[in-house]
Design an enzyme around this catalytic site. Structure first.
Site, mmCIF file in Angstrom:
data_model
loop_
_atom_site.group_PDB
_atom_site.id
_atom_site.type_symbol
_atom_site.label_atom_id
_atom_site.label_comp_id
_atom_site.label_asym_id
_atom_site.label_seq_id
_atom_site.Cartn_x
_atom_site.Cartn_y
_atom_site.Cartn_z
ATOM 1 N N GLU A 169 14.532 55.286 56.854
ATOM 2 C CA GLU A 169 15.657 54.635 56.763
ATOM 3 C C GLU A 169 15.561 54.626 54.819
ATOM 4 O OE1 GLU A 169 17.166 51.689 58.708
ATOM 5 O OE2 GLU A 169 17.257 53.489 60.436
ATOM 6 N N GLU A 255 16.605 57.257 66.288
ATOM 7 C CA GLU A 255 16.538 55.601 66.535
ATOM 8 C C GLU A 255 18.560 55.040 66.838
ATOM 9 O OE1 GLU A 255 14.244 52.574 63.668
ATOM 10 O OE2 GLU A 255 16.363 51.748 63.276
HETATM 11 C C1 IDC Z 1 13.652 45.672 62.841
HETATM 12 C C2 IDC Z 1 13.476 44.899 64.568
HETATM 13 C C3 IDC Z 1 12.617 43.960 63.991
HETATM 14 C C4 IDC Z 1 11.654 43.574 62.679
HETATM 15 C C5 IDC Z 1 12.751 44.199 61.256
HETATM 16 C C6 IDC Z 1 12.326 44.700 60.083
HETATM 17 O O1 IDC Z 1 13.910 45.504 65.468
HETATM 18 O O2 IDC Z 1 12.037 43.011 65.400
HETATM 19 O O3 IDC Z 1 11.795 42.308 62.438
HETATM 20 O O4 IDC Z 1 12.711 45.638 61.913
HETATM 21 O O5 IDC Z 1 10.894 45.063 60.841
HETATM 22 C C7 IDC Z 1 16.599 49.863 61.951
HETATM 23 C C8 IDC Z 1 14.998 50.226 61.848
HETATM 24 C C9 IDC Z 1 14.030 49.273 62.172
HETATM 25 C C10 IDC Z 1 15.155 47.745 62.230
HETATM 26 C C11 IDC Z 1 15.807 48.080 63.383
HETATM 27 C C12 IDC Z 1 17.021 46.871 63.752
HETATM 28 O O6 IDC Z 1 14.679 51.428 61.327
HETATM 29 O O7 IDC Z 1 13.144 48.711 62.221
HETATM 30 O O8 IDC Z 1 13.920 47.247 63.443
HETATM 31 N N1 IDC Z 1 17.188 48.726 62.565
HETATM 32 O O9 IDC Z 1 17.546 46.210 62.784
HETATM 33 N N2 IDC Z 1 17.405 50.740 60.759
HETATM 34 C C13 IDC Z 1 18.751 50.040 61.100
HETATM 35 C C14 IDC Z 1 17.997 48.896 62.375
#
Ligand code: IDC
Length: 441
Positions: A169, A255
């Site tokens: 992203e 995702e």
């Molecule tokens: C989140 C994980 C969380 C972690 C965070 C940082 O759920 O446990 O601490 O990342 O690494 C995304 C991202 C994805 C995120 C997810 C939820 O691609 O890596 O995971 N999210 O926040 N984009 C929107 C939401």
């Protein structure tokens, strides 16, 4: 004429044998084997440096295929992510420079052995880090991405299983042009080696501004789909996404989560709830999706509960925790007691038929897109700007037909409405299995 036929749909296992090479055609992903649009469903891993999988025969991927019927898995390879707990940079270019050898490569081999598709994801959150979001990465690492995808394409590019996701992203500070520059560069590097497999390019603004991507997609590229990410408790931009489809790009939801955008918080499993509406929307448009995330983290989007010593899992089957410093993941199979509500709900949605059919209660089917036929004679599809249109079917001459698999499991009266236009009149009818029975006369 439309012929309705009663068909059973292909099973989920062995997706690559069923569908083979995937090709983007207009706003659809087409299987080279069936010649028809495909929708694939599965799970994304969490950061594999934190939740490493058990690799090899009998490992996590094999059990995801057996227990959750995943047709595709996404390997989230974190690249350079500030890890608050460890006060260091996690990921492939950080302290986990062994992650390709220890996780990504063996898991690609597992996906191939289990006949499913596998997305290799350059998992970056590209944006200027802030005090609150220190983990954001201010660089897409384009050169490193080229070297990495070159390596993956060289070893695995001749397997139709492989899908490249050139970046997870880009954030709100990053322009679409900057994303395109990174994507084109990595695209060319991959295409020098692999001319066939699908390449996924992120749409801007956390993969939410899919409309922007559709208004100015990459040019002179083939077999590219654009990723769209959403979190059902936070986001609803289905109308924009419909416009993006009408603009002619193919969308891949690499995702999405049932939770809010943090990956945590309440989830809604109700009929017509936030997740249900999104999943129905993707089903009706044949958009492939991967749920975030298949791990045992204590957050609601994670499919499994954090393991405890008394949950009946065999600890000798956990991934080697020391190797990558992570929280171990068990190989599976997973008893229902360790699967969260989100995991159970996603599992049932992965398991349902991919095409918009009515297996049990046909009164609940709300939309079958005209272009989603499973066979036809003499017609062509074309783009339309009609609301929710995507494509329409045209050039219909006398005797032409389209076929849709609708499994009417319960006898009864059903109402079928359709949208149709003609400049010179004509007639139209619905038949069962190509002619024996004509409905609605
Ligand atoms: C989140 C994980 C969380 C972690 C965070 C940082 O759920 O446990 O601490 O990342 O690494 C995304 C991202 C994805 C995120 C997810 C939820 O691609 O890596 O995971 N999210 O926040 N984009 C929107 C939401």
């Amino acid at each position: 004429m439309i012929a309705l036929s009663v068909l059973s749909l292909a099973s989920n296992a062995g997706s690559v044998s069923d569908y083979g090479q995937l090709h983007v055609q207009g706003n659809k992903i087409i299987s080279e084997i069936t010649g028809k649009p495909v929708q694939l469903k599965g799970y994304s891993t969490h950061g594999l440096q934190w939740f490493p999988y058990v690799t090899g025969s009998g490992g996590t991927i094999e059990n995801m295929v057996n227990d959750f019927d995943v047709q595709v898995v996404r390997l989230a390879m974190y690249v350079h992510e500030w890890d608050l707990g460890r006060q260091n940079f996690a990921g492939y270019l950080g302290i986990h420079n062994n992650i390709y050898e220890e996780q990504i490569r063996p898991l690609i081999l597992d996906a191939i052995a289990n006949d499913i598709y596998v997305i290799v994801d350059w998992h970056i959150h590209w944006n200027n880090p802030t005090e609150q979001n220190k983990h954001w990465t201010p660089d897409p690492y384009t050169n490193e991405a080229k070297t990495f995808f070159n390596m993956v394409a060289t070893e695995f590019g001749d397997h139709p299983n492989i899908i490249y996701e050139v970046m997870n992203e880009p954030g709100h500070d990053i322009s679409w042009q900057q994303v395109k520059d990174h994507a084109s560069s990595v695209y060319s590097e991959i295409r020098n080696i692999d001319n066939n497999n699908l390449i996924l390019v992120p749409s801007p603004n956390w993969a939410q501004s899919i409309l922007t991507a559709s208004q100015s997609p990459l040019t002179n590229v083939e077999n590219v789909a654009y990723t769209m990410h959403f979190y059902a408790q936070s986001h609803n931009f289905r109308n924009e996404a419909d416009q993006a489809l009408a603009n002619g790009i193919a969308i891949w939801v690499s995702e999405w989560g049932m939770s809010d955008f943090t990956g945590d918080g309440a989830i809604d499993t109700s009929n017509n709830g936030t997740s249900d509406q999104w999943v129905d929307w993707m089903r009706d448009r044949g958009i492939s999706w991967l749920a975030w995330n298949f791990a045992n983290k204590g957050e609601s989007s994670s499919a499994l509960k954090p393991y405890s010593t008394d949950d009946g899992l065999n600890e000798s089957m956990w991934a080697n925790n020391n190797l990558l410093n992570g929280s171990a993941m068990q190989s599976g199979p997973w008893p229902d007691s360790v699967i969260k509500d989100s995991g159970k709900w996603i599992r049932s949605r992965i398991n349902e038929d991919s095409l918009p059919v009515c297996n049990t209660d046909c009164s609940s089917v709300n939309l079958i897109q005209a272009e989603d036929y499973s066979g036809m004679n003499g017609v062509q599809t074309e783009m339309t700007s009609d609301t929710n249109g995507g494509e329409n079917v045209g050039y219909i001459d006398p005797g032409d037909w389209m076929k849709y698999p609708v499994n009417v499991a319960t006898a009864g009266n059903y109402t079928v409405s359709y949208r149709i236009a003609s400049m010179s009149g004509g007639s139209f009818q619905i038949e069962q299995a190509g002619g024996g029975i004509i409905y609605g006369l």
